[in-house]
Motif scaffolding. Sequence first.
Motif: not given
Length: 241
Positions: A160-166
Amino acid sequence: MMGRMGSLLEVIALHPADAEAAQEGGADRLELCAAMEADGLSPSVSTVSAIRRVTDLPLRVMLRLSDSFVTNGAELNRLTAMAQSYLAAGADGFVLGFLTPDNEIDTESVGQLVSTFAGTPWTFHRAIDAVLEQRPAWRALRTLPGLDCVLTAGSALGVRQGLDDLTRMAKEDPAIASVMMAGGGLQPEHVPWLYGSGVRRFHVGSSVRQDGSWTKAYVNSRFVRAWRNLLDAQDDKEQPA
């Protein structure tokens, strides 16, 4: 082993009952571990043997003896022996990952361990989410033989917190997308975004258990089937008319 048209669904299994339900639900591969309160440690050899008897799915076994990402020579010696025992018990691959005290990829320790089972594929696990700098970490991973999968949430806090980076990393570098496996609090609503950025590997654990419980519930085949159907629907969209 991929799903019927490209995507891979990996399910965490702690017991033979988990493995049977995961296969019934349409999983492509299992990650075998224990002690989820410590984010997954090495299971017993007897557990691997018992799971091998009830499923023909590929089995990747966790090589991790403590809740730290830092290792030492004595631990590596134990893990080397354990890896051979797991292979004899029916393992098809491994899941591992070590960092230096400075939170960089410990290529020396990882390389030493994987050299003892050359030719066996393996996954670098979510230790990648604890590094200080992502790009040097991914470059370091590319130097390690046998690596064909990197489990990441993009953040130590979860997808949820890392989605944009992934999604950004996958879009910018197809080589990263080709080995990236999204997992760590993965939810169905994340899948279209990840799939659209080139990610084709997905890893689930608590989301396929009743109430997300590791201790009170086995894997539920209906929950696995829902994930399988979701990925198949994404695969169908990619097929030419």
